[in-house]
Design an enzyme around this catalytic site. Structure first.
Site, PDB file in Angstrom:
ATOM      1  N   ARG A  58     -11.646   2.433  -8.967  1.00 22.86           N
ATOM      2  CA  ARG A  58     -10.664   3.536  -9.229  1.00 22.86           C
ATOM      3  C   ARG A  58     -11.028   4.047 -10.533  1.00 22.86           C
ATOM      4  NH1 ARG A  58      -5.043   2.308  -5.971  1.00 22.86           N
ATOM      5  NH2 ARG A  58      -6.230   1.696  -4.085  1.00 22.86           N
ATOM      6  N   ASP A  96       0.728  -1.193  -0.215  1.00 18.83           N
ATOM      7  CA  ASP A  96       0.015  -0.156  -0.034  1.00 18.83           C
ATOM      8  C   ASP A  96       0.879   1.412  -0.157  1.00 18.83           C
ATOM      9  OD1 ASP A  96      -2.428   1.391   0.123  1.00 18.83           O
ATOM     10  OD2 ASP A  96      -2.531   1.498   2.410  1.00 18.83           O
ATOM     11  N   GLY A 148      -0.200   5.374  -4.570  1.00 20.48           N
ATOM     12  CA  GLY A 148      -0.854   6.479  -4.798  1.00 20.48           C
ATOM     13  C   GLY A 148      -0.294   7.843  -4.185  1.00 20.48           C
ATOM     14  N   HIS A 169       2.638   3.801  -9.033  1.00 19.91           N
ATOM     15  CA  HIS A 169       2.305   2.374  -9.426  1.00 19.91           C
ATOM     16  C   HIS A 169       3.960   2.110  -9.924  1.00 19.91           C
ATOM     17  CE1 HIS A 169      -1.238   2.191  -7.780  1.00 19.91           C
ATOM     18  NE2 HIS A 169      -1.904   3.135  -8.359  1.00 19.91           N
ATOM     19  N   ARG A 192      -0.486   9.727  -9.328  1.00 18.28           N
ATOM     20  CA  ARG A 192      -0.807   8.408  -8.635  1.00 18.28           C
ATOM     21  C   ARG A 192       0.083   7.464  -9.427  1.00 18.28           C
ATOM     22  NH1 ARG A 192      -4.133   7.389  -4.774  1.00 18.28           N
ATOM     23  NH2 ARG A 192      -4.558   5.316  -5.645  1.00 18.28           N
ATOM     24  N   LEU A 233      11.121 -20.262  -5.881  1.00 19.38           N
ATOM     25  CA  LEU A 233      10.174 -19.395  -5.117  1.00 19.38           C
ATOM     26  C   LEU A 233       9.005 -19.327  -6.000  1.00 19.38           C
ATOM     27  CD1 LEU A 233       9.530 -16.930  -3.192  1.00 19.38           C
ATOM     28  CD2 LEU A 233      10.372 -15.585  -4.955  1.00 19.38           C
ATOM     29  N   GLU A 272       1.761 -13.678  11.744  1.00 17.96           N
ATOM     30  CA  GLU A 272       2.393 -12.624  12.441  1.00 17.96           C
ATOM     31  C   GLU A 272       2.079 -11.308  11.428  1.00 17.96           C
ATOM     32  OE1 GLU A 272       3.328 -12.774  15.483  1.00 17.96           O
ATOM     33  OE2 GLU A 272       2.870 -15.215  15.312  1.00 17.96           O
TER      34      GLU A 272
HETATM   35  C1  FPP Z   1      -1.995   0.054  -3.354  1.00 19.24           C
HETATM   36  O1  FPP Z   1      -1.569   1.342  -3.156  1.00 19.24           O
HETATM   37  C2  FPP Z   1      -1.297  -0.648  -4.565  1.00 19.24           C
HETATM   38  C3  FPP Z   1      -1.992  -1.052  -5.560  1.00 19.24           C
HETATM   39  C4  FPP Z   1      -3.450  -1.062  -5.646  1.00 19.24           C
HETATM   40  C5  FPP Z   1      -1.542  -1.525  -6.779  1.00 19.24           C
HETATM   41  C6  FPP Z   1      -0.250  -2.425  -6.547  1.00 19.24           C
HETATM   42  C7  FPP Z   1       0.686  -2.264  -7.650  1.00 19.24           C
HETATM   43  C8  FPP Z   1       2.108  -2.438  -7.646  1.00 19.24           C
HETATM   44  C9  FPP Z   1       2.929  -2.379  -6.523  1.00 19.24           C
HETATM   45  C10 FPP Z   1       2.753  -2.054  -8.943  1.00 19.24           C
HETATM   46  C11 FPP Z   1       2.320  -3.168  -9.835  1.00 19.24           C
HETATM   47  C12 FPP Z   1       2.780  -4.560  -9.654  1.00 19.24           C
HETATM   48  C13 FPP Z   1       2.935  -5.689 -10.491  1.00 19.24           C
HETATM   49  C14 FPP Z   1       3.276  -6.839 -10.202  1.00 19.24           C
HETATM   50  C15 FPP Z   1       2.558  -5.267 -12.055  1.00 19.24           C
HETATM   51  P1  FPP Z   1      -2.706   2.591  -3.317  1.00 19.24           P
HETATM   52  O2  FPP Z   1      -2.620   2.952  -4.825  1.00 19.24           O
HETATM   53  O3  FPP Z   1      -3.833   2.028  -2.740  1.00 19.24           O
HETATM   54  O4  FPP Z   1      -1.903   3.671  -2.451  1.00 19.24           O
HETATM   55  P2  FPP Z   1      -2.539   4.896  -1.613  1.00 19.24           P
HETATM   56  O5  FPP Z   1      -3.143   4.055  -0.437  1.00 19.24           O
HETATM   57  O6  FPP Z   1      -1.499   5.932  -1.320  1.00 19.24           O
HETATM   58  O7  FPP Z   1      -3.614   5.255  -2.417  1.00 19.24           O
END
Ligand code: FPP
Length: 224
Positions: free
Chosen positions: A63, A12, A15, A29, A25, A122, A191
Site C-alpha cells: 500500500r 475488511d 478504506g 482506519h 481511506r 481474554l 465456521e
Molecule cells: C482492511 O481494510 C483493514 C486493514 C488493512 C487494517 C485494519 C486496521 C484497523 C481495523 C484499525 C487499526 C487497528 C489497530 C488494532 C491499531 P481495507 O483497508 O483493505 O479496506 P478496503 O477493502 O475497503 O480497501
C-alpha cells in the site's frame, strides 16, 4: 449448542468506508479502530476467551507509504493510550506475525506483550505483518532443521498460534469472500461467516447475530 472459545476476524472495508464518508481511506482506519474497541468489549461480554484480529498482512506493505505510516501510528497511539486499561481488564495481548518494524514499535509491542502476559480474561492475538503461508513455511523449515518427525503435533508447535486453540468462528466483513492468507492451517474446521457491512459499520447487533448463527450450526468435524 456450540461453545465459542475463539473468534478470528478479517476486518475488511476500512478504506472503502473512509472514501465513501470522509473522502480519505485513513479516516476509515481511524473509524475501524473504534469498531475494534467495541468488539473487544463485546467479546468479553460473551465470555469468549480468544480474539484474533487481522490488522496488517505481509501483503499490506504494497500500500502507499502514507497509508502504511498512518496505520502504524494508529497502532502505536492505541498501545500507548490503551495498554494500561487493557491490562486492568485482564486482557492478554499477543502479536502474531513477524515483528520487524521500527526499533521503537518493536519495543512497544514487546513491552505490551510482557505487561499483559499473565492475564487470563481474554487473549487478543493481533496479526501484524502476518501471512499464513510464510508462517507455515517457517514451521516446516524448523522441523526440517531439527530433523523432527513431520506430524501435526510437531508442526503446530512451530506456528505462531502454538498455545491457542483453533478458531471456532471466522468472520470477514466488507462483502468479500476470500481468506487473504489468514490462519489457513488453523481454520480447517472453523465456521466462516461473511458479513456484507464494512468494518467501521459492524456493530453489536451484527456480532450477536453471527454468534447466534454460529451456536446453532451443526459442527461435524468430518463426522456425520
Ligand atoms: C482492511 O481494510 C483493514 C486493514 C488493512 C487494517 C485494519 C486496521 C484497523 C481495523 C484499525 C487499526 C487497528 C489497530 C488494532 C491499531 P481495507 O483497508 O483493505 O479496506 P478496503 O477493502 O475497503 O480497501
Amino acid at each position: 449448542m456450540n461453545l465459542l472459545n475463539h473468534v478470528a476476524i478479517i476486518m475488511d472495508g476500512n478504506g472503502r468506508w473512509g472514501l465513501r464518508y470522509k473522502n480519505s481511506r485513513n479516516a476509515g482506519h481511524k473509524a475501524g479502530l473504534n469498531t475494534v474497541e467495541k468488539i473487544i468489549k463485546l467479546t468479553i461480554k460473551n465470555n469468549i476467551k480468544y480474539l484474533t484480529l487481522y490488522a496488517f498482512s505481509t501483503e499490506n506493505w504494497k500500500r502507499p507509504k502514507k497509508e502504511v505510516n498512518y496505520l502504524f501510528n494508529l497502532l502505536e497511539n492505541f498501545l500507548k493510550n490503551r495498554i494500561e486499561d487493557l491490562n486492568s481488564q485482564k486482557i492478554k495481548l499477543k502479536i502474531i506475525g513477524t515483528k520487524s518494524f521500527t526499533p521503537k514499535l518493536n519495543k512497544l509491542l514487546r513491552l505490551s506483550e510482557k505487561k499483559t502476559s499473565k492475564n487470563k480474561k481474554l487473549q487478543i492475538n493481533l496479526a501484524l505483518n502476518y501471512g499464513s503461508k510464510s508462517e507455515i513455511m517457517n514451521a516446516l523449515k524448523i522441523l526440517n532443521k531439527n530433523k523432527e518427525k513431520v506430524n501435526e503435533k510437531n508442526f503446530s508447535k512451530y506456528l505462531q498460534t502454538k498455545d491457542v486453540p483453533d478458531p471456532d468462528l471466522l468472520i470477514r466483513t466488507g462483502n468479500t469472500k476470500r481468506l487473504s492468507n489468514f490462519l489457513l492451517w488453523q481454520i480447517a474446521y472453523s465456521e466462516i461467516f461473511f458479513e456484507k457491512k464494512l468494518w467501521p459499520d459492524f456493530n453489536e447487533k451484527d456480532y450477536n447475530k453471527i454468534i447466534k448463527g454460529f451456536k446453532k450450526v451443526k459442527r461435524n468435524f468430518g463426522n456425520i
